[in-house]
Enzyme design. Sequence first.
Site, PDB file in Angstrom:
ATOM      1  N   SER A  24       0.695  -1.227  -0.026  1.00  0.00           N
ATOM      2  CA  SER A  24       0.033   0.041  -0.009  1.00  0.00           C
ATOM      3  C   SER A  24       0.930   1.338   0.014  1.00  0.00           C
ATOM      4  O   SER A  24       2.110   1.329   0.195  1.00  0.00           O
ATOM      5  CB  SER A  24      -0.859   0.072   1.247  1.00  0.00           C
ATOM      6  OG  SER A  24      -1.427   1.170   1.547  1.00  0.00           O
ATOM      7  N   TYR A  74      -2.142  -1.224  10.664  1.00  0.00           N
ATOM      8  CA  TYR A  74      -2.054  -1.519   8.984  1.00  0.00           C
ATOM      9  C   TYR A  74      -0.689  -0.932   8.369  1.00  0.00           C
ATOM     10  O   TYR A  74      -0.312  -1.735   7.594  1.00  0.00           O
ATOM     11  CB  TYR A  74      -3.412  -0.584   8.489  1.00  0.00           C
ATOM     12  CG  TYR A  74      -3.596  -0.746   7.172  1.00  0.00           C
ATOM     13  CD1 TYR A  74      -4.285  -1.883   6.445  1.00  0.00           C
ATOM     14  CD2 TYR A  74      -2.955   0.131   6.033  1.00  0.00           C
ATOM     15  CE1 TYR A  74      -4.450  -2.104   5.249  1.00  0.00           C
ATOM     16  CE2 TYR A  74      -3.271  -0.065   4.532  1.00  0.00           C
ATOM     17  CZ  TYR A  74      -4.105  -1.114   4.295  1.00  0.00           C
ATOM     18  OH  TYR A  74      -4.481  -1.163   3.031  1.00  0.00           O
TER      19      TYR A  74
HETATM   20  P1  NAP Z   1     -11.942  -5.124  -0.419  1.00  0.00           P
HETATM   21  O1  NAP Z   1     -12.753  -4.734  -1.576  1.00  0.00           O
HETATM   22  O2  NAP Z   1     -12.421  -5.221   0.891  1.00  0.00           O
HETATM   23  O3  NAP Z   1     -11.406  -6.637  -1.035  1.00  0.00           O
HETATM   24  C1  NAP Z   1     -10.567  -7.439  -0.218  1.00  0.00           C
HETATM   25  C2  NAP Z   1     -10.870  -8.966  -0.206  1.00  0.00           C
HETATM   26  O4  NAP Z   1     -10.210  -9.746   0.908  1.00  0.00           O
HETATM   27  C3  NAP Z   1     -12.434  -9.225   0.318  1.00  0.00           C
HETATM   28  O5  NAP Z   1     -13.044  -9.994  -0.585  1.00  0.00           O
HETATM   29  C4  NAP Z   1     -12.223  -9.816   1.624  1.00  0.00           C
HETATM   30  O6  NAP Z   1     -13.395 -10.676   1.794  1.00  0.00           O
HETATM   31  C5  NAP Z   1     -11.005 -10.673   1.347  1.00  0.00           C
HETATM   32  N1  NAP Z   1     -10.419 -11.132   2.466  1.00  0.00           N
HETATM   33  C6  NAP Z   1     -10.478 -10.494   3.854  1.00  0.00           C
HETATM   34  N2  NAP Z   1      -9.878 -11.103   4.715  1.00  0.00           N
HETATM   35  C7  NAP Z   1      -9.385 -12.130   4.095  1.00  0.00           C
HETATM   36  C8  NAP Z   1      -8.730 -13.415   4.723  1.00  0.00           C
HETATM   37  N3  NAP Z   1      -8.509 -13.449   5.851  1.00  0.00           N
HETATM   38  N4  NAP Z   1      -8.418 -14.206   3.941  1.00  0.00           N
HETATM   39  C9  NAP Z   1      -8.932 -14.235   2.665  1.00  0.00           C
HETATM   40  N5  NAP Z   1      -9.694 -12.996   1.943  1.00  0.00           N
HETATM   41  C10 NAP Z   1      -9.908 -12.149   2.863  1.00  0.00           C
HETATM   42  O7  NAP Z   1     -10.587  -4.321  -0.292  1.00  0.00           O
HETATM   43  P2  NAP Z   1      -9.642  -3.787  -1.914  1.00  0.00           P
HETATM   44  O8  NAP Z   1      -9.600  -2.297  -1.557  1.00  0.00           O
HETATM   45  O9  NAP Z   1      -9.944  -4.449  -2.958  1.00  0.00           O
HETATM   46  O10 NAP Z   1      -8.070  -4.220  -1.114  1.00  0.00           O
HETATM   47  C11 NAP Z   1      -7.297  -5.388  -1.745  1.00  0.00           C
HETATM   48  C12 NAP Z   1      -5.959  -5.251  -1.159  1.00  0.00           C
HETATM   49  O11 NAP Z   1      -5.493  -3.877  -1.432  1.00  0.00           O
HETATM   50  C13 NAP Z   1      -5.898  -5.303   0.247  1.00  0.00           C
HETATM   51  O12 NAP Z   1      -4.565  -5.866   0.616  1.00  0.00           O
HETATM   52  C14 NAP Z   1      -5.773  -3.725   0.765  1.00  0.00           C
HETATM   53  O13 NAP Z   1      -5.216  -3.679   2.067  1.00  0.00           O
HETATM   54  C15 NAP Z   1      -4.785  -3.259  -0.435  1.00  0.00           C
HETATM   55  N6  NAP Z   1      -5.069  -1.811  -0.469  1.00  0.00           N
HETATM   56  C16 NAP Z   1      -6.273  -1.124  -0.880  1.00  0.00           C
HETATM   57  C17 NAP Z   1      -6.047   0.178  -1.094  1.00  0.00           C
HETATM   58  C18 NAP Z   1      -7.489   0.806  -1.457  1.00  0.00           C
HETATM   59  O14 NAP Z   1      -7.622   2.057  -1.494  1.00  0.00           O
HETATM   60  N7  NAP Z   1      -8.818   0.312  -1.817  1.00  0.00           N
HETATM   61  C19 NAP Z   1      -5.069   0.895  -1.116  1.00  0.00           C
HETATM   62  C20 NAP Z   1      -3.909   0.389  -0.711  1.00  0.00           C
HETATM   63  C21 NAP Z   1      -3.822  -1.367  -0.700  1.00  0.00           C
HETATM   64  P3  NAP Z   1     -14.591  -9.806   2.934  1.00  0.00           P
HETATM   65  O15 NAP Z   1     -15.239  -8.817   2.083  1.00  0.00           O
HETATM   66  O16 NAP Z   1     -15.310 -11.162   2.909  1.00  0.00           O
HETATM   67  O17 NAP Z   1     -13.843  -9.523   3.951  1.00  0.00           O
END
Ligand code: NAP
Length: 255
Positions: free
Chosen positions: A146, A159
Amino acid sequence: MAGDLEGKVGLITGGGSGIGRETALLFAREGARLVVSDVNPESGGETVELVQRAGGEAVFIRCDVAKGSEVEALVAATVEAYGRLDCAFNNAGIEGDTRATTITCTEENFDLNIEVNLKGVWRCMKYEIEQFLRQGSPGAIVNTSSLAGLVGVPRGNAYVAAKHGVIGLTKTAALEFAKQDIRVNAVCPGAIETPMLNRIVGGSEKGYEMMRKMEPVGRLGKPSEIGEAVVWLCSDRASFVTGLAMSVDGGSYAQ
Ligand code: NAP
């Protein structure tokens, strides 16, 4: 024309939502057969349907990356489904408590962040790299860090610690297995429009507006803009790239 991942077998964790879902669609567009994994079977199954509807080949395998035995079984099931593994996107993550400061953060919040966001990535790499070595073939891994893996974020201590740690894990594994042609990189997304970001801003337009104002490009990123970087890093086009923490953030880290 062949896609950039033609003939490869891919694995994506956190594939049921946001960045993981869009990346699954891009993997399929580029010719990969893939395993979509998530802790949530409904959303993971929906991603598989979307991939199949777009003409791609995918199966869903449920896995909680916080559990070592489930991650080991995930990699084994991937090999059972497709015979091998070529590229993995270790992307599952949680935001945890986004209000806690260094002094109000609880042990539970800290531990959860580390279990899922940091150790989850390590567990995936452990079994994926073992499989690459068993196959005796090159492999590519991309871990999701991130912008918070590169800079501090007030009210995000656990985080931020986990995401900084992901970059350390990435660099270390990259060096350990460079001679075996196993490449390990990380992407560092900025603010990307996903369900996670929606939870962070509380779904409010005011929250989104504040976020946009902080962006050099004046807008938030799209999940596919992360996915395109991941596809490239997993492809043979990135054959000399390993140990990189790649910002994909509309210029935020340059500020
Ligand atoms: P998201 O829409 O919440 O998707 C994350 C997915 O991971 C969800 O389907 C979630 O399932 C699943 N998950 C959560 N805990 C888990 C576990 N223990 N084992 C397996 N799957 C699990 O979030 P996103 O924004 O796409 O984020 C994806 C990645 O990008 C993450 O690592 C996040 O930290 C990183 N990131 C995101 C952003 C941003 O702005 N969006 C910025 C920087 C980094 P549930 O929904 O059922 O919990």
